[in-house]
Design a protein around this motif. Structure first.
Motif, PDB file in Angstrom:
ATOM      1  N   ASP A  28      -4.415   1.677   0.613  1.00  0.00           N
ATOM      2  CA  ASP A  28      -4.329   0.586   0.184  1.00  0.00           C
ATOM      3  C   ASP A  28      -5.024   0.403  -1.382  1.00  0.00           C
ATOM      4  O   ASP A  28      -3.797   0.336  -1.960  1.00  0.00           O
ATOM      5  N   LEU A  29      -6.068   0.838  -1.191  1.00  0.00           N
ATOM      6  CA  LEU A  29      -7.274   0.372  -2.875  1.00  0.00           C
ATOM      7  C   LEU A  29      -6.408   1.711  -3.894  1.00  0.00           C
ATOM      8  O   LEU A  29      -6.032   1.471  -5.040  1.00  0.00           O
ATOM      9  N   LEU A  30      -5.877   2.769  -3.702  1.00  0.00           N
ATOM     10  CA  LEU A  30      -5.965   3.687  -4.485  1.00  0.00           C
ATOM     11  C   LEU A  30      -4.826   3.749  -4.599  1.00  0.00           C
ATOM     12  O   LEU A  30      -4.192   5.417  -5.714  1.00  0.00           O
ATOM     13  N   VAL A  31      -3.473   3.523  -3.675  1.00  0.00           N
ATOM     14  CA  VAL A  31      -2.531   4.896  -3.823  1.00  0.00           C
ATOM     15  C   VAL A  31      -1.157   3.603  -3.695  1.00  0.00           C
ATOM     16  O   VAL A  31      -0.468   3.569  -4.724  1.00  0.00           O
ATOM     17  N   LEU A  32      -1.454   2.214  -2.805  1.00  0.00           N
ATOM     18  CA  LEU A  32       0.022   1.413  -2.608  1.00  0.00           C
ATOM     19  C   LEU A  32      -0.541   0.400  -3.434  1.00  0.00           C
ATOM     20  O   LEU A  32       0.417  -0.012  -4.326  1.00  0.00           O
ATOM     21  N   ALA A  33      -1.362   0.002  -4.346  1.00  0.00           N
ATOM     22  CA  ALA A  33      -1.892  -0.819  -4.789  1.00  0.00           C
ATOM     23  C   ALA A  33      -1.193  -0.518  -6.439  1.00  0.00           C
ATOM     24  O   ALA A  33      -0.984  -1.125  -6.916  1.00  0.00           O
ATOM     25  N   PRO A  34      -1.766   0.477  -7.002  1.00  0.00           N
ATOM     26  CA  PRO A  34      -1.150   1.011  -7.896  1.00  0.00           C
ATOM     27  C   PRO A  34       0.690   0.726  -8.356  1.00  0.00           C
ATOM     28  O   PRO A  34       0.570   0.801  -9.178  1.00  0.00           O
ATOM     29  N   LEU A  35       0.675   1.420  -6.423  1.00  0.00           N
ATOM     30  CA  LEU A  35       2.261   1.751  -6.922  1.00  0.00           C
ATOM     31  C   LEU A  35       2.766   0.477  -6.753  1.00  0.00           C
ATOM     32  O   LEU A  35       4.040  -0.387  -7.617  1.00  0.00           O
ATOM     33  N   ARG A  36       2.126  -0.228  -6.368  1.00  0.00           N
ATOM     34  CA  ARG A  36       2.855  -1.784  -5.596  1.00  0.00           C
ATOM     35  C   ARG A  36       3.286  -2.418  -7.602  1.00  0.00           C
ATOM     36  O   ARG A  36       3.844  -3.046  -7.969  1.00  0.00           O
ATOM     37  N   ARG A  37       1.633  -2.472  -8.210  1.00  0.00           N
ATOM     38  CA  ARG A  37       1.431  -3.287 -10.165  1.00  0.00           C
ATOM     39  C   ARG A  37       2.312  -2.291 -10.627  1.00  0.00           C
ATOM     40  O   ARG A  37       2.915  -3.526 -11.547  1.00  0.00           O
ATOM     41  N   ARG A  38       3.135  -1.324 -10.109  1.00  0.00           N
ATOM     42  CA  ARG A  38       4.146  -0.821 -11.240  1.00  0.00           C
ATOM     43  C   ARG A  38       5.297  -0.774 -10.374  1.00  0.00           C
ATOM     44  O   ARG A  38       6.709   0.037 -11.502  1.00  0.00           O
ATOM     45  N   ASN A  39       5.976  -1.978  -9.863  1.00  0.00           N
ATOM     46  CA  ASN A  39       6.927  -1.665  -8.938  1.00  0.00           C
ATOM     47  C   ASN A  39       7.832  -0.735  -8.865  1.00  0.00           C
ATOM     48  O   ASN A  39       8.774  -0.806  -9.496  1.00  0.00           O
ATOM     49  N   ALA A  40       6.926   0.034  -8.322  1.00  0.00           N
ATOM     50  CA  ALA A  40       7.440   1.048  -7.783  1.00  0.00           C
ATOM     51  C   ALA A  40       8.898   1.108  -6.462  1.00  0.00           C
ATOM     52  O   ALA A  40       8.619   0.405  -5.506  1.00  0.00           O
ATOM     53  N   PRO A  41       9.604   1.680  -6.657  1.00  0.00           N
ATOM     54  CA  PRO A  41      10.746   1.418  -5.803  1.00  0.00           C
ATOM     55  C   PRO A  41      10.304   2.060  -3.654  1.00  0.00           C
ATOM     56  O   PRO A  41       8.878   2.837  -4.090  1.00  0.00           O
TER      57      PRO A  41
END
Length: 293
Positions: free
Chosen positions: A78-91
């Motif tokens: 979550d910290l290394l993969v999913l959280a950065p994608l959430r911050r960028r509003n990834a699809p």
């Protein structure tokens, strides 16, 4: 014969449900299908195996270690993969692809460390004497899986419906932005959800490793496929649906083997699943999402 088939179907259905409970929790809160869950499940099985063989720990301590090790791994994902994608509003498709990459990396690492051969838990770790009730035979592992499935589901429902944390999680599931405006620590609960869901997956890996008497690097892949089917059938993100969907798939497979043939096991089970979704595409407990123009 019928009574034994019912017991076998119940235990197999709870195997699927045990895997799907953590899987559906991630989807219900984070809104993504975490396709690395099968690999985390595998890591939990290996962690427990190392605990009982290398560290000589009892099974209860090995289960706790597997929960913690898998939970930490889920937190790192979550910290290394999913959280950065959430911050960028990834699809939504991007986190799915990213978690596929995580799963491949974890499977390859496990194969490099432990080899591709099946490993087994030591004999005597769990009592091997089956409990006989007339014509019905039940093993201690099967009893443990059934009890664990229902207890975990009940605890998750109580937490989600009766506690302050559960209300916060439901608010996040509805709208993370609105929840943040209400003062809820959205990222903190995302991380806690990732830890708990991955920990449940790791504990499920131990139980299913004992049930099948096999631990190997790709053991999570077939469970991942069944887990996706279970959460779709039960209703995406619904805890009750994870258990009911797992039981349905288990009963369909066992009775297909008993009365149709082992080669038709998946064809019958997934055919019935397909027919149910034709009638109720949102799943047994799912809600129809409104699409606004």
């Amino acid at each position: 014969m019928l009574a034994q088939q019912l017991v076998n179907a119940l235990s197999l259905g709870c195997v699927y449900a045990l895997f799907a409970l953590g899987f559906t929790l991630v989807f219900g809160v984070l809104g993504i299908i975490n396709l690395s869950h099968g690999a985390v499940f595998m890591v939990g099985a290996y962690a427990a195996l190392e605990a009982v063989t290398a560290l000589d720990l009892p099974l209860a301590a090995a289960l706790v270690l597997a929960f913690v090790a898998s939970g930490v791994l889920g937190l790192l994902i979550d910290l290394l993969v999913l959280a950065p994608l959430r911050r960028r509003n990834a699809p939504h498709l991007i986190p799915m692809i990213a978690t596929i990459g995580c799963a491949i990396a974890l499977n390859s690492a496990a194969q490099g460390l432990f080899g591709a051969d099946n490993l087994r838990f030591p004999d005597g770790l769990v009592p091997s004497d089956a409990l006989s009730l007339g014509d019905i035979t039940v093993t201690p592992v099967e009893i443990g899986i059934v009890v664990a499935s229902f207890v975990i589901m009940a605890l998750m429902l109580i937490v989600l419906r009766r506690s302050q944390v559960g209300r916060a999680l439901r608010a996040i599931a509805e709208s993370p932005k609105a929840a943040a405006l209400l003062g809820i620590n959205v990222e903190g609960l995302f991380r806690a959800t990732s830890f708990i869901a991955a920990g449940l997956g790791g504990a499920a890996g131990v139980m299913i490793g004992l049930y099948s008497n096999a631990v190997y690097p790709l053991m999570g892949q077939p469970m991942l496929h069944k887990g996706i089917a279970v959460i779709i059938l039960g209703g995406m993100g619904d805890i009750r649906g994870a258990l009911i969907g797992g039981l349905f798939l288990g009963f369909a497979e066992v009775f297909a083997v008993a009365y149709v043939g082992s080669t038709m096991r998946d064809a019958v089970a997934f055919g019935l699943l397909f027919l149910i979704l034709l009638v109720r595409p949102q799943g047994l407990f799912g809600k129809v999402a409104e699409r606004k123009a």
